[in-house]
Enzyme design. Structure first.
Site, mmCIF file in Angstrom:
data_model
loop_
_atom_site.group_PDB
_atom_site.id
_atom_site.type_symbol
_atom_site.label_atom_id
_atom_site.label_comp_id
_atom_site.label_asym_id
_atom_site.label_seq_id
_atom_site.Cartn_x
_atom_site.Cartn_y
_atom_site.Cartn_z
ATOM 1 N N ARG A 155 -32.704 42.652 35.181
ATOM 2 C CA ARG A 155 -33.346 42.395 36.425
ATOM 3 C C ARG A 155 -34.421 41.181 36.222
ATOM 4 O O ARG A 155 -34.726 40.285 37.042
ATOM 5 C CB ARG A 155 -34.236 43.363 36.896
ATOM 6 C CG ARG A 155 -35.309 44.054 36.479
ATOM 7 C CD ARG A 155 -35.389 45.442 36.573
ATOM 8 N NE ARG A 155 -34.549 46.208 35.841
ATOM 9 C CZ ARG A 155 -33.806 47.272 35.952
ATOM 10 N NH1 ARG A 155 -33.871 47.576 37.054
ATOM 11 N NH2 ARG A 155 -32.817 47.724 35.395
ATOM 12 N N THR A 156 -35.096 41.024 35.170
ATOM 13 C CA THR A 156 -36.054 39.938 34.681
ATOM 14 C C THR A 156 -35.391 38.427 34.960
ATOM 15 O O THR A 156 -35.795 37.717 35.614
ATOM 16 C CB THR A 156 -36.715 40.007 33.410
ATOM 17 O OG1 THR A 156 -37.349 41.341 33.444
ATOM 18 C CG2 THR A 156 -37.768 39.170 33.174
ATOM 19 N N LYS A 204 -24.933 30.597 15.556
ATOM 20 C CA LYS A 204 -24.436 29.909 14.394
ATOM 21 C C LYS A 204 -25.822 29.623 13.418
ATOM 22 O O LYS A 204 -25.676 28.835 12.714
ATOM 23 C CB LYS A 204 -23.672 28.345 14.865
ATOM 24 C CG LYS A 204 -22.716 28.556 15.802
ATOM 25 C CD LYS A 204 -22.209 27.046 16.017
ATOM 26 C CE LYS A 204 -21.001 27.236 17.330
ATOM 27 N NZ LYS A 204 -21.137 25.993 17.875
ATOM 28 N N ARG A 259 -37.533 35.130 26.362
ATOM 29 C CA ARG A 259 -37.489 36.659 25.843
ATOM 30 C C ARG A 259 -36.981 36.806 24.557
ATOM 31 O O ARG A 259 -35.956 36.100 24.238
ATOM 32 C CB ARG A 259 -36.732 37.544 26.905
ATOM 33 C CG ARG A 259 -36.456 38.781 26.222
ATOM 34 C CD ARG A 259 -35.703 39.870 27.171
ATOM 35 N NE ARG A 259 -36.765 40.063 28.338
ATOM 36 C CZ ARG A 259 -36.763 41.053 29.368
ATOM 37 N NH1 ARG A 259 -35.408 41.743 29.260
ATOM 38 N NH2 ARG A 259 -37.449 41.244 30.160
ATOM 39 N N HIS A 317 -45.391 41.697 28.395
ATOM 40 C CA HIS A 317 -44.454 41.385 29.442
ATOM 41 C C HIS A 317 -45.138 40.995 30.890
ATOM 42 O O HIS A 317 -44.951 41.805 31.911
ATOM 43 C CB HIS A 317 -43.596 42.330 29.628
ATOM 44 C CG HIS A 317 -42.058 42.292 30.672
ATOM 45 N ND1 HIS A 317 -42.015 41.050 31.335
ATOM 46 C CD2 HIS A 317 -41.106 42.984 30.944
ATOM 47 C CE1 HIS A 317 -40.918 41.084 32.063
ATOM 48 N NE2 HIS A 317 -40.332 42.332 31.647
HETATM 49 N N1 ASP Z 1 -37.134 45.779 31.340
HETATM 50 C C1 ASP Z 1 -38.396 46.210 30.654
HETATM 51 C C2 ASP Z 1 -38.602 45.184 29.478
HETATM 52 O O1 ASP Z 1 -37.913 44.273 29.094
HETATM 53 C C3 ASP Z 1 -38.531 47.626 30.451
HETATM 54 C C4 ASP Z 1 -37.587 48.179 29.547
HETATM 55 O O2 ASP Z 1 -36.696 47.547 29.102
HETATM 56 O O3 ASP Z 1 -37.840 49.356 29.261
HETATM 57 O O4 ASP Z 1 -39.652 45.656 28.830
#
Ligand code: ASP
Length: 318
Positions: free
Chosen positions: A54-55, A82, A104, A132
């Site tokens: 989702r992010t 690599k 991320r 986050h």
């Molecule tokens: N989507 C959120 C995260 O990336 C929560 C999770 O993964 O539990 O931290």
């Protein structure tokens, strides 16, 4: 604002500024053509070293609605496999003329490191167990839309807090907006220290639940757990799972949240996740306009809600 690294940098005023902008992007998102030219000519790169559903799609939708160009450096298909170092990857992305990098990574602190190497704006889309910030922004936005204000509200954050960057940002955002926050977890799933966190700690969910306005359940992060932190998942659910029976003990108006992805039947029962108390889909829905607000604040110029031209509208339909 040049970067978004931590909610702690924002304070109540910074969070409110983003929420006000979010309102205008909610309006944009409701239009027949949900697109504005605010980031025309800007390029945003996704640098995701960890999985995300989702992010990533939420940021991507946000960037497109702002007319930004996007480049994707997914780890699976780039030279990262690599052995290219993080620094080389960042410099390569920047040399392409990127204006912002949304990153991320499984290590805490990576977004801060990037800011030392690149001129582009950096957005933290999750660093290890640490923070986050856009999740906290969309959670507080969702709660403000639902309750009007967080002032004096009692929020319990329940479950695997130790491995949760959602909790790491959430507690500071909730507290900044005046909420009282209680962490509810077995001692093995709490951080080694919560010194400096504006929270209370409890271990008995059944005692806390009837007092809260919001039960914020967290995913059991099995991929991050080393060693036996729990006797069994079943036992965790027995003591800390938000079951239908437990949800019935909550105040009439109290709501339930989860950042996703959910382990249905472990930390949250399916019928509660899908039931009338659930704000889970509102959280997902609000993610897009909140991330539009963040990208606009970092890179935008002109009026955020200026309408797209006929030509751009055509491009949306193409
Ligand atoms: N989507 C959120 C995260 O990336 C929560 C999770 O993964 O539990 O931290």
């Amino acid at each position: 604002m040049k970067h978004l690294l931590s909610v702690r940098d924002l304070g109540a005023d910074g969070i409110s500024e983003i929420h006000e902008l979010t309102d205008s992007f909610v309006e944009v998102s409701a239009r027949a053509i949900p697109k504005v030219p605010a980031l025309r000519g800007k390029t945003v790169a996704w640098l995701f070293y960890e999985d995300s559903t989702r992010t990533r799609t939420s940021f991507d939708t946000a960037a497109r609605r702002l007319s930004a160009d996007t480049v994707n450096f997914s780890v699976g298909s780039s030279s990262v496999n690599k052995g290219e170092s993080l620094r080389d990857t960042a410099l390569t992305i920047e040399a392409m003329g990127v204006d912002a990098i949304v990153v991320r990574h499984s290590s805490a602190g990576v977004p801060w490191q990037l800011t030392r190497w690149v001129d582009a704006s950096v957005v933290n889309a999750g660093d290890g167990w640490h923070e986050h910030p856009t999740q906290a922004l969309l959670d507080t936005y969702t709660l403000r839309r639902h309750f009007g204000s967080l002032e004096g509200r009692h929020i319990a954050i329940i479950g695997d807090i130790k491995h949760s960057r959602v909790a790491g940002s959430g507690v500071f955002a909730f507290a900044a907006l005046g909420a009282r926050v209680t962490l509810v977890a077995p001692p093995t799933l709490l951080p080694a220290s919560v010194e400096g966190w504006p929270v209370e700690v409890a271990h008995d969910l059944d005692a806390v639940l009837p007092t809260v306005d919001v039960a914020y359940t967290l995913r059991m992060q099995l991929e991050r757990q080393r060693g036996a932190l729990l006797p069994s998942l079943r036992e965790f659910t027995d003591r800390y799972g938000l079951t239908a029976r437990r949800a019935d003990s909550m105040l009439h108006h109290a709501m339930v949240m989860h950042p996703g992805p959910m382990n249905r039947g472990v930390e949250l029962a399916a019928e509660v996740a899908d039931g009338p108390r659930s704000l889970v889909l509102d959280q997902v829905r609000n993610g897009v306009p909140v991330r539009m607000a963040v990208l606009y604040l970092l890179l935008g110029s002109g009026r955020p809600d200026e309408r797209a031209t006929t030509e751009e509208e055509g491009a949306v339909h193409a």
